[in-house]
Design an enzyme around this catalytic site. Structure first.
Site, PDB file in Angstrom:
ATOM      1  N   GLU A   1      10.280   8.504 -16.994  1.00  0.00           N
ATOM      2  CA  GLU A   1       8.621   9.147 -17.038  1.00  0.00           C
ATOM      3  C   GLU A   1       8.199   8.483 -18.604  1.00  0.00           C
ATOM      4  O   GLU A   1       7.129   8.198 -18.569  1.00  0.00           O
ATOM      5  CB  GLU A   1       8.625  10.500 -17.185  1.00  0.00           C
ATOM      6  CG  GLU A   1       8.815  11.017 -15.548  1.00  0.00           C
ATOM      7  CD  GLU A   1       9.075  12.434 -15.588  1.00  0.00           C
ATOM      8  OE1 GLU A   1       8.119  13.251 -15.462  1.00  0.00           O
ATOM      9  OE2 GLU A   1      10.360  13.087 -15.757  1.00  0.00           O
TER      10      GLU A   1
ATOM     11  N   SER B   1      15.443  21.414 -16.645  1.00  0.00           N
ATOM     12  CA  SER B   1      14.231  22.349 -17.108  1.00  0.00           C
ATOM     13  C   SER B   1      14.743  23.320 -17.584  1.00  0.00           C
ATOM     14  O   SER B   1      15.712  24.084 -17.550  1.00  0.00           O
ATOM     15  CB  SER B   1      13.606  22.361 -15.672  1.00  0.00           C
ATOM     16  OG  SER B   1      12.894  23.664 -15.669  1.00  0.00           O
TER      17      SER B   1
ATOM     18  N   HIS C   1       0.690  -1.238   0.023  1.00  0.00           N
ATOM     19  CA  HIS C   1       0.043  -0.231  -0.016  1.00  0.00           C
ATOM     20  C   HIS C   1       0.749   1.267  -0.159  1.00  0.00           C
ATOM     21  O   HIS C   1       0.346   2.180   0.570  1.00  0.00           O
ATOM     22  CB  HIS C   1      -0.984  -0.055   1.410  1.00  0.00           C
ATOM     23  CG  HIS C   1      -1.815  -1.319   1.323  1.00  0.00           C
ATOM     24  ND1 HIS C   1      -3.049  -1.605   0.947  1.00  0.00           N
ATOM     25  CD2 HIS C   1      -1.250  -2.441   2.158  1.00  0.00           C
ATOM     26  CE1 HIS C   1      -3.175  -2.786   1.353  1.00  0.00           C
ATOM     27  NE2 HIS C   1      -2.217  -3.119   2.227  1.00  0.00           N
TER      28      HIS C   1
ATOM     29  N   LYS D   1      16.790  21.850 -11.622  1.00  0.00           N
ATOM     30  CA  LYS D   1      16.281  20.601 -11.634  1.00  0.00           C
ATOM     31  C   LYS D   1      17.068  19.543 -12.601  1.00  0.00           C
ATOM     32  O   LYS D   1      17.505  19.708 -13.439  1.00  0.00           O
ATOM     33  CB  LYS D   1      14.896  20.770 -12.567  1.00  0.00           C
ATOM     34  CG  LYS D   1      13.980  21.519 -11.725  1.00  0.00           C
ATOM     35  CD  LYS D   1      13.071  20.830 -10.938  1.00  0.00           C
ATOM     36  CE  LYS D   1      12.042  20.036 -11.589  1.00  0.00           C
ATOM     37  NZ  LYS D   1      11.177  19.260 -10.936  1.00  0.00           N
TER      38      LYS D   1
END
Ligand code: ARG
Length: 461
Positions: free
Chosen positions: A291, A278, A157, A284
């Site tokens: 992704e 970024s 979970h 970043k």
């Protein structure tokens, strides 16, 4: 308007819009080498049974070889008037050797031809994906020794549950890909059957030898029902299903590692060569590759969906709808292959932030279940032990300490049977060490599994 290519029965030429709408050469040219291989085997069989002469066969073979090379070199002219790759190659053959070329299509139809080409292509694609899966497994197994003493929280979970060895995580991924390899092998068996010789849908009255063609092309068997063969794309759907499951496995791993590389988790440092920056935020370092592995899974699922809907409701036997099988098949293959090729170096190159992980391991009572099992070992029924440890955890929570930090009298207040030996199973390291069941995260078990995996991968060398 151009006269039809195989159009003896037509008075009218094909509308240009129809040519554009029905062509498949823009995508099925990818099958050229398989089409040539299938045609050469077919011609050799025709010569063997006497439907063409050995000399005619030699001319066909030689010219097909030249055509194949021209396509390979980008010197071959494609035109949508010729619809698909099969007609292009056959037409080029006829242009070059005339009537001999006009004999190649003896005892054959484009329906069994495209099915054969596709089976040859799928067989090759399966082997390629399988090799990429092994590479990825090597990446994970390759980390196991170096990470062998590293303990990570295990989750259910997405809540901290029990401690597990990092190597146990890496081998968990390997198991999933091993099942995918089994599925590929299984799909390969059903794909590796010869369709050629079933002709359009009914077979042929000509004395062809299908077994001979199967042998030449390395197929294990020949199909047994021409009607079924003409319509069958199960092997395409099966392969794309396995690709989808591989993509799903990659996607859940990518999600996990994206989480693990956040400041919130802080478990992993991803290799910078596999991250991007970024355009606005200078600080970043984004996990874009992971992704996109997760994101591209959507395309693969879409391809499977396309194929399933495509074959639904088609009456026997061949229907032109089946031409639409290739774009989703090729796209699913290209996508998963690219994902696997990036996943392997990424999996090998990430580093565990051991200190960050270790500092927080005493949070979340990861050793509570092992302590409960210690009680069970002392004769306390499981349900009672569960209840008692629940009370102990509540006490520890109130005092904001770990179980190992509770004094012995707290343990004895809850369960008088407990002695100093409780401390033998407390703390994540001891909780991991206490695991002994087959397949568990105990160090002995995990080392046994690492050895097994190494042997297994060495056999795949
Ligand atoms: N381009 C077709 C396909 O991919 C080849 C078979 C065409 N057969 C036919 N009868 N029109 O399915």
């Amino acid at each position: 308007m151009a006269k039809k290519v195989w159009g003896g029965t037509f008075d009218e030429a094909t509308d240009r819009r129809v040519e554009e709408f029905t062509e498949s050469v823009s995508f099925d040219r990818r099958l050229y080498a398989h089409d040539v291989a299938g045609s050469i085997a077919h011609a050799q069989m025709l010569a063997k049974v006497g439907l063409i002469t050995p000399d005619e066969c030699r001319q066909i073979e030689k010219t097909l070889g030249e055509i194949c090379q021209e396509i390979e070199d980008g010197r071959f002219a494609f035109s949508i008037e010729l619809e698909d790759i099969h007609m292009h190659i056959e037409r080029a053959l006829i242009e070059r050797i005339g009537d001999v070329g006009r004999k190649l299509h003896t005892g054959r139809s484009r329906n069994d031809q495209v099915s054969t080409d596709l089976r040859l292509w799928v067989r090759e694609a399966i082997d390629l994906i399988d090799a990429r899966l092994v590479e990825l497994q090597r990446s994970f197994v390759g980390r196991c020794e170096a990470d062998a003493d590293c303990i990570l929280p295990g989750y259910t979970h997405l809540q901290r549950a029990q401690p597990v060895l990092a190597a146990h995580y890496w081998l968990a991924y390997c198991e999933k890909y091993e099942r995918d390899r089994g599925r590929l092998a299984d799909a390969r068996r059903r794909a590796n059957v010869l369709s050629l010789g079933t002709a359009a849908l009914a077979g042929t009255s000509l004395p062809i030898d299908r077994e001979d063609v199967a042998q030449r092309l390395g197929f294990d068997a020949v199909t047994d029902n021409s009607l079924d063969t003409s319509s069958d794309r199960d092997f395409v759907v099966e392969f794309v299903f396995v690709l989808t499951l591989i993509a799903e496995h990659l996607s859940t791993w990518a999600e996990e590692w994206i989480l693990w590389s956040t400041a919130e988790f802080g478990f992993l440092k991803l290799p910078q060569a596999f991250c991007t920056g970024s355009s606005i935020m200078p600080q970043k370092i984004n996990p874009d590759v992971l992704e996109l592995i997760r994101g591209k899974t959507a395309r693969v699922v879409g391809s499977l969906q396309t194929l399933l809907v495509l074959i639904k409701g088609l009456p026997l036997a061949y229907n032109r709808d089946l031409q639409e099988d290739k774009p989703p098949l090729f796209d699913a293959f290209d996508t998963v292959k690219a994902c696997l090729e990036l996943a392997a170096p990424l999996a090998a190159g990430a580093q565990i932030n051991r200190q960050v992980v270790a500092e927080r391991l005493d949070r979340g009572f990861l050793d509570a279940t092992t302590l409960m099992e210690h009680l069970i070992g002392r004769g306390i029924p499981q349900r009672t032990a569960h209840e008692l440890i629940g009370q102990l955890v509540a006490r520890a929570r109130k005092q904001d300490v770990s179980l190992a930090q509770l004094p012995l009298d707290e343990f004895q207040a809850v369960c008088p049977e407990l002695e100093e030996s409780v401390f033998d199973v407390l703390g994540v390291a001891k909780a991991v060490e206490a695991m002994t069941s087959h397949g568990s995260t105990g160090p002995e078990q995990v080392h046994r599994q690492i050895a097994r995996w190494k042997q297994h991968l060495a056999r795949n060398e």
